[in-house]
Design an enzyme around this catalytic site. Sequence first.
Site, mmCIF file in Angstrom:
data_model
loop_
_atom_site.group_PDB
_atom_site.id
_atom_site.type_symbol
_atom_site.label_atom_id
_atom_site.label_comp_id
_atom_site.label_asym_id
_atom_site.label_seq_id
_atom_site.Cartn_x
_atom_site.Cartn_y
_atom_site.Cartn_z
ATOM 1 N N HIS A 89 -0.041 71.269 -9.050
ATOM 2 C CA HIS A 89 -0.086 70.881 -10.465
ATOM 3 C C HIS A 89 1.081 71.461 -11.259
ATOM 4 C CE1 HIS A 89 -2.380 74.743 -11.129
ATOM 5 N NE2 HIS A 89 -1.645 74.737 -12.222
ATOM 6 N N SER A 129 -0.144 79.908 -12.731
ATOM 7 C CA SER A 129 -0.711 79.197 -11.579
ATOM 8 C C SER A 129 0.275 79.224 -10.419
ATOM 9 C CB SER A 129 -1.009 77.747 -11.940
ATOM 10 O OG SER A 129 -2.191 77.643 -12.667
ATOM 11 N N ASP A 163 -4.257 71.065 -4.086
ATOM 12 C CA ASP A 163 -3.379 71.615 -5.122
ATOM 13 C C ASP A 163 -2.414 72.633 -4.503
ATOM 14 O OD1 ASP A 163 -2.259 72.217 -7.554
ATOM 15 O OD2 ASP A 163 -3.957 73.395 -8.295
ATOM 16 N N GLY A 204 -0.833 81.072 -17.611
ATOM 17 C CA GLY A 204 0.549 81.510 -17.584
ATOM 18 C C GLY A 204 1.167 81.655 -16.216
#
Length: 254
Positions: free
Chosen positions: A67, A204, A110, A202
């Site tokens: 993402h 990932s 992801d 802030g």
Amino acid sequence: MMHALHKFVLFHLLMSLGLQALGSDIINGKKVNEKSMLYMASVQNNKGHHVCGGFLINENFVLTAAHCDDLKPTSVVLGTHNLRKVDDSMRYRVTRCKHPSYDNVSKGDDIMLLKLSKKAQLNKRVKPVPLIKAEMKIKEKEKCHVAGWGYTETGGKVVDVLQDVDVPIINLKECKKKWGGNLPANVICAGGYGTKKGFCQGDSGGPLVCNGKAVGVVSFNNKGKCTYPDVPNVYTNISKYLHWISKILKQNKC
């Protein structure tokens, strides 16, 4: 205009799903010793701003969350725990290798590899982290670590100096129950529930590290809420993607 609209739509999609995956960092953590976690990478946009975390897995690739691709990263910074102390030798341009099955956070997969434009300079400040082996099992309540540069409280600000916190592994059945059964496949849960420690917005894409090996990639928490205990934090389970990772590393290209 279209880029701004895309981010607006993505944000509201995630919020409607009860997820917030646009970055995460450390709650109730501490500053990282400069001689440890030498695999940490700051994933940055074309303005040189930190947008996600990541971690070096060999001299050619950084692993992060798929993402993070929505934030259009163009480079990574290696070799510093303080983002105010960056020079050109630490910056590497990247090519993004997003998992082919990734659609959105709620559907899983992801995970993304970033191919460095040149080999990383491995030295006393830069060192890759080994990945979990397929046969290795992670035990419930095992203490692991997650690190990043993002918020230290809900609605806070990103920090300059890398932060780290220990988080316990949470039983996957219990995690699914707390999430109302709404979890994608191939995930690990740790922190955020049963403890005041976890990640926030802030950073990932950072690693979940257990016994010195990267086992997970920071994916999402509950609507950006970082006041823990809450529902468990969710990570992509690296062990489920070792074949895909190995194939790209062997080809040395996306």
